[in-house]
Design an enzyme around this catalytic site. Structure first.
Site, PDB file in Angstrom:
ATOM      1  N   ARG A  12      33.532  89.183  32.961  1.00 13.32           N
ATOM      2  CA  ARG A  12      32.158  89.497  32.839  1.00 13.32           C
ATOM      3  C   ARG A  12      31.704  89.949  33.629  1.00 13.32           C
ATOM      4  NH1 ARG A  12      27.033  86.424  33.235  1.00 13.32           N
ATOM      5  NH2 ARG A  12      28.899  85.179  34.545  1.00 13.32           N
ATOM      6  N   THR A  86      25.494  85.268  43.738  1.00 18.12           N
ATOM      7  CA  THR A  86      23.976  85.230  44.667  1.00 18.12           C
ATOM      8  C   THR A  86      23.580  84.169  43.848  1.00 18.12           C
ATOM      9  OG1 THR A  86      22.894  86.542  42.743  1.00 18.12           O
ATOM     10  CG2 THR A  86      23.981  87.949  44.285  1.00 18.12           C
ATOM     11  N   ASP A  88      20.007  84.037  45.568  1.00 16.68           N
ATOM     12  CA  ASP A  88      19.488  84.889  46.806  1.00 16.68           C
ATOM     13  C   ASP A  88      17.813  84.211  47.367  1.00 16.68           C
ATOM     14  OD1 ASP A  88      20.874  87.425  46.482  1.00 16.68           O
ATOM     15  OD2 ASP A  88      19.516  88.442  45.604  1.00 16.68           O
ATOM     16  N   GLN A 141      20.838  92.745  53.788  1.00 15.54           N
ATOM     17  CA  GLN A 141      20.435  93.320  52.651  1.00 15.54           C
ATOM     18  C   GLN A 141      19.107  91.189  52.988  1.00 15.54           C
ATOM     19  OE1 GLN A 141      19.400  95.306  50.355  1.00 15.54           O
ATOM     20  NE2 GLN A 141      17.354  93.754  50.390  1.00 15.54           N
ATOM     21  N   TYR A 147      24.546  85.677  51.030  1.00 13.46           N
ATOM     22  CA  TYR A 147      25.756  87.056  50.029  1.00 13.46           C
ATOM     23  C   TYR A 147      26.143  87.606  51.774  1.00 13.46           C
ATOM     24  CZ  TYR A 147      27.160  90.283  46.583  1.00 13.46           C
ATOM     25  OH  TYR A 147      27.633  91.074  45.652  1.00 13.46           O
TER      26      TYR A 147
END
Ligand code: CAA
Length: 241
Positions: A12, A86, A88, A141, A147
């Site tokens: 994917r 992820t 988050d 981030q 991550y």
């Protein structure tokens, strides 16, 4: 004879584009995936690329999976560590499970996979290891302490293994994609994507998975032996490192 390439998370998103691009270039490709049987079956039917199911966060599962790939496809000469997830959350809300899952899947997998192909590559005096890191490992981030830490760790791993492996004809490099048009990025809250991320990308659009795949093809080539320990940033100008 065509070389054998294994792409983790290869059914994917960016991984699927990498698998297809390597196949197009004549590699014998195997793709691993963790859980989405339906997507994996569809990918296999469409591409003819064999798929193998295992969890890259488990050393034992990687060992079993690699054994199966090598028996059915051949000794792994090109390894693309692409599988990643992820989870988050701001650190003040992050649960230990969110931290552990991302570290073990994204960074732990590099040890789990590389450890179990490196001896074969050293014996054969050839190997290409390509680790898919991220812009967010370079710049950090918000919402991604897990991550960003894992992806930055991948860069250190890459540089260390590159030094260890150079004399054995094995190159180890990393690619840092920016925000790419995949399910992972589409899962970012729409207003955050539109207001806080897209305006920061100088080319004015998300990247496409195929644009990362072409970097992998470049690094995987037999005549790319001078390039090792490098980090290729492919992020539309969002961050220079
Ligand atoms: N860049 C800039 N600002 C961001 C941001 C980002 N990526 N993500 C969140 N913010 C801002 C929000 O706009 C918001 O600002 P305001 O208060 O001014 O409105 C503030 O941070 C708080 O955000 P939320 O209200 O959404 O707070 P939350 O606690 O509900 O969720 C979050 C926080 C989990 C970080 C959520 O905003 C989120 O998922 N953000 C996206 C994080 C991200 O960029 N993930 C990358 C996923 S793609 C990927 O990882 C692939 C790759 O390698 C590039």
């Amino acid at each position: 004879m065509s070389r054998v390439a294994l792409v983790t998370g290869g059914t994917r998103g960016i991984g699927a584009a990498i698998s297809k691009a390597l196949k197009e270039k004549g590699y014998k490709v195997a793709a691993s995936y963790a859980g989405n049987d339906e997507a994996a079956q569809k990918f296999k039917d469409e591409t003819g690329i064999p798929v193998f199911k295992w969890d890259v966060s488990s050393f034992e599962a990687c060992g079993e999976g690699i054994k199966q790939v090598e028996a059915e496809v051949g000794p792994i000469e090109v390894l693309v560590n692409n599988a990643g997830i992820t989870k988050d959350a701001m650190l003040h809300r992050m649960k230990p499970e969110q931290w552990n899952a991302v570290i073990n899947t994204n960074l732990g997998s590099l040890f789990n996979m590389c450890r179990q192909v490196i001896e074969g590559m050293r014996a054969r005096k050839f190997g290409r290891i390509i680790n898919i890191s991220s812009i967010n490992g370079q710049k950090g981030q918000m919402g991604q302490t897990n991550y960003s830490a894992a992806k930055a760790g991948e860069l250190g791993f890459t540089k260390a293994l590159a030094q260890e492996s150079a004399k054995a004809g094995i190159t180890v490099n990393a690619i840092c994609p920016g925000y790419i048009n995949t399910e992972m990025v589409q899962a970012v809250p729409k207003d955050v994507l539109e207001k806080s991320i897209l305006p920061l990308i100088p080319i004015g659009r998300l990247g496409e998975p195929e644009e990362i795949a072409r970097c992998v093809v470049f690094l995987a080539a037999d005549d790319a032996g001078l390039l090792t320990g490098a980090t290729i940033s492919a992020n539309g100008g969002q961050y220079f490192h």
